[in-house]
Write an enzyme that holds these catalytic residues in place. Structure first.
Site, PDB file in Angstrom:
ATOM      1  N   ASP A 157      -4.140   7.792   8.157  1.00  0.00           N
ATOM      2  CA  ASP A 157      -5.035   7.141   8.519  1.00  0.00           C
ATOM      3  C   ASP A 157      -4.736   6.030   9.639  1.00  0.00           C
ATOM      4  O   ASP A 157      -5.381   5.130  10.215  1.00  0.00           O
ATOM      5  CB  ASP A 157      -5.773   6.142   7.488  1.00  0.00           C
ATOM      6  N   HIS A 217      -0.970   4.763   6.638  1.00  0.00           N
ATOM      7  CA  HIS A 217      -0.330   5.536   5.716  1.00  0.00           C
ATOM      8  C   HIS A 217      -0.191   7.001   5.556  1.00  0.00           C
ATOM      9  O   HIS A 217      -0.650   7.710   6.846  1.00  0.00           O
ATOM     10  CB  HIS A 217      -1.023   5.263   4.483  1.00  0.00           C
ATOM     11  N   SER A 265       0.908  -1.306  -0.015  1.00  0.00           N
ATOM     12  CA  SER A 265       0.148   0.025   0.053  1.00  0.00           C
ATOM     13  C   SER A 265       0.856   1.202  -0.053  1.00  0.00           C
ATOM     14  O   SER A 265       0.199   2.361  -0.266  1.00  0.00           O
ATOM     15  CB  SER A 265      -0.965  -0.123   1.316  1.00  0.00           C
TER      16      SER A 265
END
Length: 366
Positions: free
Chosen positions: A332, A335, A47
């Site tokens: 969040d 990230h 991610s």
């Protein structure tokens, strides 16, 4: 999700905007010595560098307010804006990388492809979208492109391309989340490094010669980890010592791998980038960079100290988001924000954290 409509001018404007936001950003955000057009990049990862693969591949929703800062809508990136890989592409005045899995994005993949998917790890080897599976996808992609008549990327294009690898964080984090001890987690590290070695060898045997390998960040500083761990062994900056120690052991293994492979593959360029030091410095010296609450998520639930609740994560009903323009490092809980990524990009582009010290555009100069 099509991003290739951004013109060269848009990217230069974005780079200048980035520089206004962050005076630390070097001019190389805008100007590059790159004269192969377009520069071709293939990225493998998780991610930290997924530009929409999870959404395209699995239909998994990455809801608003993700994407609010730059794109003004969710693009499948897990951030409020651009990721490090986006900013590195912009430093070459290149288009953003399209996810390989995005069949509807209209991409011709002339500038490469992004195989990274949220949640990916190196092991287990045959579970989507492990590094090994991303490599298999690349081999399929390459074969199809070379047999096609469109000549989107030719043999020379694949040979001169940059192969970026940024993976390993999930292997370590998942091991801790399964309640493995520190010693057990560290014992797994050699097998993770072996998978990365296998990936580089596969790409080398396919003709790839330019490799850009990121080490893993201080995931013991992530608000998510801090909120979920009951018995906390915290360092002076409030991060989980054992998690960060495991990251450093992994990074040392990766550093040794790169040294070993440089000796073995004499005609390859293998650059190892110390993302850990960049991110840890950002957290340890957050006020210097204009950030407050370095261990608190901008988007989440629960308020201080971490604003993270696993039942009410960012983008889900009940979650709250900080004001746009407020200075958070964590988006969040897992990230980074675009504001943080901008500083990380400027440090990567400075070459001070690369071994050997190498400009990002090294692969696309004639």
């Amino acid at each position: 999700m099509r991003l290739s409509h951004h013109s060269h001018g848009d990217l230069v404007d974005a780079g200048l905007h980035l520089q206004r936001l962050h005076p630390q950003c070097p001019r190389s955000v805008v100007h590059s010595q790159c004269n192969k057009t377009p520069p071709v990049i293939f990225n493998f990862g998780d991610s930290n560098s997924d530009t929409g693969g999870l959404v395209a591949g699995l239909g998994f929703p990455v809801n608003s307010p993700n994407g609010r800062t730059f794109f003004r809508r969710s693009t499948g990136r897990v951030s409020d804006g651009r990721l490090l890989i986006d900013l590195l592409c912009q430093s070459l005045n290149a288009s953003f990388l399209n996810p390989y899995l995005d069949s509807l994005g209209g991409s011709k993949f002339t500038n490469g492809a992004n195989f990274a998917v949220v949640g990916s790890s190196t092991l287990p080897k045959y579970v989507p979208f492990s590094l090994n599976i991303q490599l298999m996808q690349f081999l399929h992609f390459k074969a199809k492109i070379l047999e096609g008549s469109g000549n989107l990327i030719n043999d020379e294009g694949f040979r001169n391309a940059l192969y970026m690898i940024d993976i390993g964080q999930n292997d370590l984090a998942d091991s801790f989340s399964k309640n493995l001890t520190y010693v057990q987690v560290v014992k797994r590290i050699p097998s993770i490094i072996t998978e990365i070695k296998n990936a580089i060898m596969t790409l080398y045997n396919q003709g790839g010669r330019n490799f850009w390998v990121h080490n893993t960040g201080p995931f013991g500083c992530l608000p998510q980890k801090l909120s979920l761990v009951q018995k906390k062994d915290l360092d002076p900056y409030g991060c989980l010592s054992s998690y960060n120690s495991a990251a450093r052991v992994f990074n040392e293994g990766l550093r040794h791998l790169c040294i070993e492979m440089r000796a073995e593959l004499k005609d390859a360029n293998i650059v190892n980038v110390d993302i850990y030091s960049i991110k840890y410095d950002l957290i340890a010296n957050s006020t210097k960079y204009g950030f407050s609450s370095p261990l608190m998520a901008c988007c989440g639930f629960g308020g201080p100290p971490y604003n993270y609740n696993i039942k009410v994560t960012c983008g889900n009903p009940g979650s709250q988001v900080c004001d746009e323009g407020s200075k958070f490092i964590s988006w969040d809980g897992v990230h980074y924000t675009e504001a943080a990524n901008a500083i990380i990009a400027s440090k990567v582009l400075s070459t001070a954290y690369s071994t050997p010290s190498t400009a990002f555009d090294f692969f696309c100069r004639s």
